[in-house]
Design a protein around this motif. Sequence first.
Motif, PDB file in Angstrom:
ATOM      1  N   LEU A  73      37.016 -37.286  16.019  1.00 54.70           N
ATOM      2  CA  LEU A  73      37.818 -38.294  16.719  1.00 54.70           C
ATOM      3  C   LEU A  73      38.467 -39.273  15.747  1.00 54.70           C
ATOM      4  O   LEU A  73      39.564 -39.779  16.020  1.00 54.70           O
ATOM      5  CB  LEU A  73      36.945 -39.031  17.732  1.00 54.70           C
ATOM      6  CG  LEU A  73      36.465 -38.178  18.907  1.00 54.70           C
ATOM      7  CD1 LEU A  73      35.698 -39.022  19.910  1.00 54.70           C
ATOM      8  CD2 LEU A  73      37.626 -37.473  19.597  1.00 54.70           C
ATOM      9  N   ALA A  74      37.812 -39.548  14.627  1.00 53.70           N
ATOM     10  CA  ALA A  74      38.446 -40.403  13.621  1.00 53.70           C
ATOM     11  C   ALA A  74      39.681 -39.717  13.039  1.00 53.70           C
ATOM     12  O   ALA A  74      40.731 -40.355  12.844  1.00 53.70           O
ATOM     13  CB  ALA A  74      37.445 -40.731  12.511  1.00 53.70           C
ATOM     14  N   LEU A  75      39.590 -38.412  12.780  1.00 55.72           N
ATOM     15  CA  LEU A  75      40.750 -37.680  12.268  1.00 55.72           C
ATOM     16  C   LEU A  75      41.826 -37.537  13.340  1.00 55.72           C
ATOM     17  O   LEU A  75      43.021 -37.571  13.034  1.00 55.72           O
ATOM     18  CB  LEU A  75      40.314 -36.308  11.756  1.00 55.72           C
ATOM     19  CG  LEU A  75      39.465 -36.330  10.479  1.00 55.72           C
ATOM     20  CD1 LEU A  75      38.979 -34.924  10.139  1.00 55.72           C
ATOM     21  CD2 LEU A  75      40.246 -36.916   9.304  1.00 55.72           C
ATOM     22  N   ARG A  76      41.404 -37.373  14.602  1.00 59.03           N
ATOM     23  CA  ARG A  76      42.388 -37.334  15.691  1.00 59.03           C
ATOM     24  C   ARG A  76      43.183 -38.636  15.732  1.00 59.03           C
ATOM     25  O   ARG A  76      44.416 -38.623  15.894  1.00 59.03           O
ATOM     26  CB  ARG A  76      41.685 -37.122  17.034  1.00 59.03           C
ATOM     27  CG  ARG A  76      42.648 -37.055  18.208  1.00 59.03           C
ATOM     28  CD  ARG A  76      41.941 -37.212  19.548  1.00 59.03           C
ATOM     29  NE  ARG A  76      41.409 -38.549  19.750  1.00 59.03           N
ATOM     30  CZ  ARG A  76      40.960 -39.019  20.913  1.00 59.03           C
ATOM     31  NH1 ARG A  76      40.952 -38.234  21.973  1.00 59.03           N
ATOM     32  NH2 ARG A  76      40.464 -40.242  21.009  1.00 59.03           N
ATOM     33  N   GLN A  77      42.485 -39.760  15.571  1.00 62.65           N
ATOM     34  CA  GLN A  77      43.179 -41.047  15.575  1.00 62.65           C
ATOM     35  C   GLN A  77      44.143 -41.143  14.408  1.00 62.65           C
ATOM     36  O   GLN A  77      45.261 -41.673  14.541  1.00 62.65           O
ATOM     37  CB  GLN A  77      42.147 -42.184  15.503  1.00 62.65           C
ATOM     38  CG  GLN A  77      42.702 -43.563  15.813  1.00 62.65           C
ATOM     39  CD  GLN A  77      43.081 -43.725  17.274  1.00 62.65           C
ATOM     40  OE1 GLN A  77      42.677 -42.933  18.126  1.00 62.65           O
ATOM     41  NE2 GLN A  77      43.867 -44.756  17.567  1.00 62.65           N
ATOM     42  N   LEU A  78      43.741 -40.628  13.246  1.00 60.66           N
ATOM     43  CA  LEU A  78      44.608 -40.639  12.071  1.00 60.66           C
ATOM     44  C   LEU A  78      45.862 -39.794  12.312  1.00 60.66           C
ATOM     45  O   LEU A  78      46.984 -40.196  11.957  1.00 60.66           O
ATOM     46  CB  LEU A  78      43.833 -40.114  10.872  1.00 60.66           C
ATOM     47  CG  LEU A  78      44.486 -40.242   9.500  1.00 60.66           C
ATOM     48  CD1 LEU A  78      44.709 -41.702   9.141  1.00 60.66           C
ATOM     49  CD2 LEU A  78      43.624 -39.556   8.449  1.00 60.66           C
ATOM     50  N   VAL A  79      45.679 -38.631  12.929  1.00 61.48           N
ATOM     51  CA  VAL A  79      46.825 -37.775  13.244  1.00 61.48           C
ATOM     52  C   VAL A  79      47.736 -38.467  14.252  1.00 61.48           C
ATOM     53  O   VAL A  79      48.970 -38.461  14.107  1.00 61.48           O
ATOM     54  CB  VAL A  79      46.350 -36.414  13.782  1.00 61.48           C
ATOM     55  CG1 VAL A  79      47.541 -35.578  14.254  1.00 61.48           C
ATOM     56  CG2 VAL A  79      45.573 -35.651  12.714  1.00 61.48           C
TER      57      VAL A  79
END
Length: 503
Positions: free
Chosen positions: A250-256
């Motif tokens: 979810l942290a990487l999803r937010q970054l994307v």
Amino acid sequence: MRLRQPSNVQRWLAGAGFVLLVALLLAGLRVLAARIVAGHLQNAADRQLALVEGGQPLWQWRLRQPHDLVAGRAFGAAMVRRDDGGLRVTSLDGTSFEIGLPVRGMLDPGHWPLLALHGEADASFRLGLAWQPRLGQPGCFGWQDTPVAAGPLHVVVDLRRLHWQAADGNPCPPPQRIEMLRLKLLLPARASLGLDEVALRRDAPLPTPVHPSLQLSPDPATAKRQLADPALPAAPWIALPARASAETQLALRQLVWRQRPGALILPHGKAPTVKGTLDGHDQMAWVGTIGYLLVLAGLALWPPPPQRRWLEPAACLAGPLWLVIGLQLGLRLSVPGLLVFAGALLFAAQAEWRQRPGGWRWLGDWRAWSMPFALLPLALLLVANGGGHFRAPATGHLLTYPLWAILQQWLMLAVVLRRLEGTRLQPALAVLLTALAFALMHTPNGTLMQLCLLAELWWAWCFRRSRALLPVAAAHAACALLVEAGLAGGLLRSLEVSARFFL
């Protein structure tokens, strides 16, 4: 004949086996959370691919209730109400006002520059937009040059052609990334505008992604550089790293979302597919709810025999766990969800009333209060070493959360644990199963599930010694409020569970 007592070696072996089982459960909860999050991302990518292939907008607001808008109201002198399948916005004094469109992540008007509005107006009005690239940053606004005529509303605003200006009057470039978007409206006094749909569209259809555009690095700094590649398409297929935890995904999803809002985000090794929609989802939810309530009613009328007393805690937990693990709990609790929770609690209360006296008490002596609070220093240590920015909870939350903690511990300890103790289970296994149920109630928040398992192991053991409920509930409330204030945003992504964890 005297029963043979277990030797010290046997006690050590039993203790080591218990610790090993707890460690395996902690690892299993982490894996479960990661898989549920991966499944959620897969479903979201599948739905997005269906929109791409169908030429549909990726960002669309269907306005049916006031709560479909930011804050559920207009910002300015206007009134918002529900009206014939849409919203009706009425100007009170003829001055301009704004209505906010909720944004999850980011909007990409650089690749989707056409804002389409559908509805009807009973008077000519002026239409404009206000936006911010990030919440709290300076924004820009602009008005259309010509008013919109009264009557049926089919307006398409090209965001590239508006004359944008900042609050200080300086010109702004057309938006490329938006986190806050509001419609600016200027209607005559008492005139109204009906809106039922707003969408962000493109000039031309998108090509369907057929292979991953980017394998994302687990390192945030490297991932940012990868996402900044100008060669990436408008809707790239982004593959997440293998074996990433729920929080990392979810942290990487937010970054994307921050850099490539139109991306299809998929777990490692997965491909997007277009699936048929489940038209009967609401009907299935009602069927499951009615079936569950009938089972509870049957168990209430015909209680299970003592050797099957485990059926009562299983029935109490089955419905709420179905809602939580099945990601049925979002911003608003549905009517079936409300009935499931209410039915489970009423059944638990009926079972407790039938089994009175309960073999437990509300209060206890000083030892009953001191032992559960032994976790408070550990919570302080966690906040000191893994905390984010400390934010004191709101006063209303401080007052209501202890009641929620009492309800949870009453269900876990007075209802579930005591009935498991009445079966042939070893006491340690009854405690472990109770703690596991408490942890699963916080699915798919992986780190929170692990903390809840360990905390409830201790609190259940304290309850077994004192049989006092309020000391455990008070310790639960104190630790949870401290963790929420100091650990959320650090070691913990948030304290949300079920579908709310993805917000």
